[in-house]
Enzyme design. Structure first.
Site, PDB file in Angstrom:
ATOM      1  CB  CYS B  92      -0.909  -0.103   1.224  1.00  0.00           C
ATOM      2  SG  CYS B  92      -2.432   0.862   1.172  1.00  0.00           S
ATOM      3  N   GLY B  93       0.506   2.297   0.728  1.00  0.00           N
ATOM      4  CA  GLY B  93       1.265   3.546   0.752  1.00  0.00           C
ATOM      5  C   GLY B  93       2.653   3.423   1.358  1.00  0.00           C
TER       6      GLY B  93
END
Lengths: 224, 224
Positions: B92-93
């Site tokens: 993800c981020g």
């Protein structure tokens, strides 16, 4: 959502992550002290069993340390809240705990593949499926089934569009690198290694469930 | 595995659940005080950044509160451990944070669909895929990609059989009830609602990444 020492953390965090952005989720235990989950991570409940609202839209039990099925305080809590909840739900071994609380008698249900057949001891009909719905009982299979379960439940509670938004936010377009998620897919060689790894767990679980089933009647009668 | 306030809990718990039974996993933060994750659950690190071994097989960063990319202590830790780790990884981020630590310059990488294009600001080449491997960098897409990522990594570390055992233990035979896990699958109507829900996040993220990219050179040079 019930939390307890030795809970399988992903059983809880899968559905909690799906539901938390749009629902009011209480993660409850006897107290708000720190406790250790199966994966070694230490966390705590957001509120106690006593503080938990009397009337719930959803009662949810994750799997984990099976001895929780012999904890009278927990079983009384589940039998009470489960008698009025709109939905009585579980993922993984959580259905065994619902069973011990007398909440699955006469219902079809599922569980982790390694525990599923034990549901029969509690008067439930085990079904080999990732998600089983029988009236207001919704039970999911092992661990990762909690994400699929969470999305189905969210659609039920708040509509399909909200569930799709959650699926998109979680980028849930799964791509398992292997085809080994069920005993049938994994095949006999991997299953043989799994039996070695699990050791005598299966042997311990049957008498534990049988004893729990005998005491089922002790808890608040289930009315819905 | 880096923990931090506002971390997306499932980014962390997905791969942690896959790896923990067979690997020695450290969940690290500046201290072992309680901190709140994105989903409201409070937990704590198993050890501090200082206690974290110098030489790691795997450095892993989950996504969450993006302001972590401006935290110098964290970036120095990541640049240092990342310079020697066998694998530098994210879900993800988390890849944005790796980028800010200067660890993705010249590498292909992915991230959550909403942040993926920002990787270019850190000298990386964004790839629209659930999992991207470029030499010893392995980056996963949004949130639930962490389970697929964890299995791929486990196979790399300990072999395919161990990964298959983990997949079977987690009963990972996913069955999403909808087909809405990517912007393309979700379609324009759901994406429109998502943009409303996200609000101005995208507008905030670009200048934050641009500022972080300017400071990238400040951290320990990356040698591998």
């Amino acid at each position: 959502m019930l939390l307890y020492p030795g809970v399988t953390l992903l059983d809880l965090i899968g559905p909690q992550s799906v539901l938390a952005p749009s629902c009011n989720v209480h993660v409850v235990w006897k107290n708000t002290d720190l406790l250790e989950t199966d994966s070694g991570i230490v966390m705590k409940a957001t509120s106690t069993l006593e503080e938990c609202p009397e009337d719930l839209d959803v009662l949810f039990v994750p799997g984990g340390e099976f001895s929780i099925m012999r904890d009278e305080g927990v079983l009384r809590f589940l039998a009470d809240r489960g008698s009025r909840a709109r939905y009585v739900t579980s993922v993984c071994g959580g259905s065994i705990v619902l069973g011990a609380a007398g909440l699955l008698q006469g219902y079809e249900a599922t569980s982790h593949w390694s525990a599923r057949d034990k549901l029969a001891l509690f008067g439930a009909t085990p079904v080999a499926a990732r998600l089983v719905r029988d009236r207001n009982r919704i039970t999911g299979g092992g661990v990762t089934a909690g994400i699929d379960f969470g999305l189905v439940l969210l659609a039920e509670l708040l509509g399909e569009d909200v569930a799709k938004l959650s699926q998109l936010a979680l980028e849930y377009d799964p791509a398992p690198p292997f085809d080994a998620g069920t005993p049938e897919q994994a095949g006999p060689e991997i299953m043989g290694k799994m039996q070695e790894w699990l050791g005598p767990m299966g042997d311990v679980l049957t008498p534990m469930c049988a004893a729990a089933a005998k005491d089922m009647g002790k808890y608040t009668p289930v009315v819905n």
